[in-house]
Design a protein around this motif. Structure first.
Motif, short mmCIF file in Angstrom:
data_model
loop_
_atom_site.label_atom_id
_atom_site.label_comp_id
_atom_site.label_asym_id
_atom_site.label_seq_id
_atom_site.Cartn_x
_atom_site.Cartn_y
_atom_site.Cartn_z
N LYS A 141 4.55 6.77 10.69
CA LYS A 141 5.67 7.59 10.19
C LYS A 141 5.20 8.91 9.59
O LYS A 141 6.00 9.81 9.37
N GLU A 142 3.90 8.98 9.29
CA GLU A 142 3.35 10.21 8.70
C GLU A 142 1.85 10.24 8.98
O GLU A 142 1.28 9.25 9.44
N ASP A 143 1.22 11.37 8.72
CA ASP A 143 -0.22 11.48 8.87
C ASP A 143 -0.90 10.57 7.85
O ASP A 143 -0.47 10.50 6.69
N ILE A 144 -1.95 9.86 8.31
CA ILE A 144 -2.68 8.95 7.42
C ILE A 144 -4.17 9.18 7.66
O ILE A 144 -4.65 9.07 8.79
N PRO A 145 -4.93 9.49 6.60
CA PRO A 145 -6.36 9.74 6.79
C PRO A 145 -7.16 8.45 7.01
O PRO A 145 -6.77 7.37 6.55
N LEU A 146 -8.27 8.58 7.71
CA LEU A 146 -9.21 7.50 7.95
C LEU A 146 -9.47 6.71 6.67
O LEU A 146 -9.72 7.30 5.61
N GLY A 147 -9.39 5.38 6.77
CA GLY A 147 -9.71 4.52 5.63
C GLY A 147 -8.55 4.24 4.70
O GLY A 147 -8.70 3.46 3.75
N LYS A 165 -4.43 3.05 3.84
CA LYS A 165 -3.57 1.94 4.23
C LYS A 165 -2.32 2.40 4.96
O LYS A 165 -1.79 3.47 4.68
N ILE A 166 -1.83 1.54 5.88
CA ILE A 166 -0.58 1.75 6.59
C ILE A 166 0.28 0.51 6.37
O ILE A 166 -0.23 -0.63 6.40
N ALA A 167 1.58 0.71 6.14
CA ALA A 167 2.51 -0.42 5.92
C ALA A 167 2.79 -1.13 7.24
O ALA A 167 3.14 -0.49 8.23
N LEU A 168 2.67 -2.45 7.22
CA LEU A 168 2.91 -3.26 8.43
C LEU A 168 4.36 -3.73 8.52
O LEU A 168 4.77 -4.25 9.54
N ARG A 169 5.11 -3.54 7.44
CA ARG A 169 6.51 -3.92 7.40
C ARG A 169 7.23 -3.00 6.43
O ARG A 169 6.57 -2.28 5.65
N ASP A 170 8.55 -3.01 6.46
CA ASP A 170 9.32 -2.28 5.45
C ASP A 170 9.10 -2.98 4.11
O ASP A 170 9.29 -4.20 4.00
N ILE A 171 8.69 -2.23 3.11
CA ILE A 171 8.42 -2.77 1.78
C ILE A 171 9.40 -2.11 0.81
O ILE A 171 9.49 -0.89 0.74
N SER A 194 4.28 3.71 7.33
CA SER A 194 4.03 4.79 6.35
C SER A 194 2.69 4.62 5.65
O SER A 194 2.14 3.52 5.59
N HIS A 195 2.22 5.71 5.09
CA HIS A 195 1.00 5.75 4.30
C HIS A 195 1.24 4.99 3.00
O HIS A 195 2.23 5.21 2.32
N VAL A 196 0.33 4.10 2.65
CA VAL A 196 0.41 3.35 1.39
C VAL A 196 -0.78 3.77 0.54
O VAL A 196 -1.93 3.57 0.92
N HIS A 197 -0.48 4.39 -0.60
CA HIS A 197 -1.55 4.91 -1.45
C HIS A 197 -0.99 5.05 -2.87
O HIS A 197 0.10 4.56 -3.16
N VAL A 198 -1.68 5.77 -3.72
CA VAL A 198 -1.30 5.86 -5.14
C VAL A 198 0.06 6.53 -5.36
O VAL A 198 0.64 6.40 -6.44
N HIS A 199 0.58 7.23 -4.36
CA HIS A 199 1.87 7.88 -4.52
C HIS A 199 3.04 6.90 -4.37
O HIS A 199 4.17 7.23 -4.71
N ASN A 200 2.76 5.66 -3.87
CA ASN A 200 3.86 4.70 -3.67
C ASN A 200 3.47 3.26 -4.01
O ASN A 200 4.21 2.33 -3.70
N ILE A 201 2.32 3.07 -4.64
CA ILE A 201 1.90 1.73 -5.06
C ILE A 201 1.22 1.84 -6.42
O ILE A 201 0.54 2.83 -6.70
N ARG A 202 1.45 0.83 -7.25
CA ARG A 202 0.80 0.80 -8.57
C ARG A 202 0.04 -0.51 -8.69
O ARG A 202 0.58 -1.58 -8.40
N SER A 203 -1.21 -0.41 -9.09
CA SER A 203 -2.03 -1.60 -9.26
C SER A 203 -1.44 -2.51 -10.32
O SER A 203 -0.88 -2.04 -11.31
N LEU A 204 -1.58 -3.81 -10.15
CA LEU A 204 -1.15 -4.78 -11.16
C LEU A 204 -2.33 -5.25 -11.99
O LEU A 204 -2.17 -6.02 -12.93
N ARG A 205 -3.52 -4.77 -11.65
CA ARG A 205 -4.74 -5.21 -12.33
C ARG A 205 -4.74 -4.89 -13.82
O ARG A 205 -5.17 -5.67 -14.63
N TRP A 206 -4.22 -3.73 -14.18
CA TRP A 206 -4.26 -3.30 -15.57
C TRP A 206 -2.88 -3.33 -16.22
O TRP A 206 -2.62 -2.63 -17.18
#
Length: 94
Positions: A43-49, A51-57, A81-93
């Motif tokens: 759905k958009e440009d995604i750089p090497l390495g 993540k890409i979404a495999l389903r609608d999230i 779509s590209h999955v990165h810090v602009h649309n995901i938040r870690s639950l680790r902290w």
């Protein structure tokens, strides 16, 4: 089979692109463990390495990679779509 992205475990919500990807490209992928195949459109440009979404999230859903929850979607993420810090938040902290 040459692939554009790899999925660590069956059931993951994201794959990792193995080359720079351009929006609109038809992509092929497979899981590392059992060779299950996937086809989707970027759905958009995604750089090497990255993540890409495999389903609608949906916003607020937990996202799985390596068979483990890696974070929560901070907005709706359409399949391909590209999955990165602009649309995901870690639950680790928290």
């Amino acid at each position: 089979m040459l692939v554009d992205f790899l999925v660590h475990k069956d059931g993951d919500d994201v794959g990792v692109v193995v080359r720079d990807v351009t929006a609109g490209e038809k992509l092929k992928g497979k899981t590392l463990e059992d060779g299950k195949t996937y086809e989707l459109e970027a759905k958009e440009d995604i750089p090497l390495g990255h993540k890409i979404a495999l389903r609608d999230i949906k916003e607020g859903e937990k996202i799985k990679e390596y068979g483990e929850i890696i974070g929560r979607a901070t907005k709706d993420i359409p399949k391909g779509s590209h999955v990165h810090v602009h649309n995901i938040r870690s639950l680790r902290w928290g």
